[in-house]
Motif scaffolding. Sequence first.
Motif, PDB file in Angstrom:
ATOM      1  N   ALA A 178       2.245   0.312   9.545  1.00  0.00           N
ATOM      2  CA  ALA A 178       3.531   0.014  10.176  1.00  0.00           C
ATOM      3  C   ALA A 178       4.276  -1.093   9.428  1.00  0.00           C
ATOM      4  CB  ALA A 178       3.313  -0.387  11.632  1.00  0.00           C
ATOM      5  N   ARG A 179       3.565  -2.095   8.986  1.00  0.00           N
ATOM      6  CA  ARG A 179       4.182  -3.255   8.337  1.00  0.00           C
ATOM      7  C   ARG A 179       4.557  -2.974   6.885  1.00  0.00           C
ATOM      8  NH1 ARG A 179       0.445  -6.479   9.613  1.00  0.00           N
ATOM      9  NH2 ARG A 179      -0.844  -6.124   7.785  1.00  0.00           N
ATOM     10  N   ASN A 180       3.672  -2.318   6.145  1.00  0.00           N
ATOM     11  CA  ASN A 180       3.849  -2.204   4.695  1.00  0.00           C
ATOM     12  C   ASN A 180       4.287  -0.825   4.209  1.00  0.00           C
ATOM     13  OD1 ASN A 180       2.979  -4.934   4.047  1.00  0.00           O
ATOM     14  ND2 ASN A 180       0.977  -4.258   4.750  1.00  0.00           N
ATOM     15  N   ARG A 181       4.141   0.205   5.037  1.00  0.00           N
ATOM     16  CA  ARG A 181       4.520   1.574   4.680  1.00  0.00           C
ATOM     17  C   ARG A 181       3.972   1.977   3.299  1.00  0.00           C
ATOM     18  NH1 ARG A 181       8.657   3.397   8.242  1.00  0.00           N
ATOM     19  NH2 ARG A 181       9.289   1.697   9.600  1.00  0.00           N
ATOM     20  N   PRO A 182       2.660   1.903   3.138  1.00  0.00           N
ATOM     21  CA  PRO A 182       2.069   2.166   1.826  1.00  0.00           C
ATOM     22  C   PRO A 182       2.366   3.562   1.290  1.00  0.00           C
ATOM     23  CG  PRO A 182       0.381   2.106   3.528  1.00  0.00           C
ATOM     24  CD  PRO A 182       1.643   1.615   4.154  1.00  0.00           C
TER      25      PRO A 182
END
Length: 193
Positions: A178-182
């Motif tokens: 959710a935070r980094n959208r790898p």
Amino acid sequence: MPSRSDDPFGAALQRAVDDVVAAVADLTAPLPRVLIDGRSGSGKTTIAARLRERWPLPAVPRVIALEDFYPGWDGLAEASRMAVRGVLEPHAAGRLGMYRRWDWARDAPGESQFVQPTWPLLVEGCGLLTPESHPYADLSIWVDAPEASRKRRALERDGEGYAPHWDRWAAQEVAHIARNRPQRLADLVFELP
């Protein structure tokens, strides 16, 4: 030995490795940094091992597993930061990198590991691909698979010692995604069965 049609995961994994080997062969960096991220049990460690075996460039890479960085079962986010500071930034600048391997038996930092700037790097682990690490990647890869198959593979691989931590770890993976959208940062994305 089962045929490829009897092993959908094995066949998909082989296709993924073939694609990654081809992508590495096209890299122009003399000492490339390849980053492989994915949820637990998705196949990233196997892809890394097979890629090292089939590495298409002259210098064989140093393989680094992010599990050596995690400072315990709640350390997914911190491990990525440690890899950037201790390995990826120094390597990009042509300096010796260093990190302390986590000693899981003692639940404490262990021995120091040094990373030569003269080696290509193949780094793999959950939580690796972030906006901070991505600029250091010559090739970035995201690997995922359905939860049931990931969990089965992870617990077969790591045994019952991992079972009590599965949900706790999965929550950190969800937060990382959710935070980094790898998957959006990745050059190659593989959805394995």
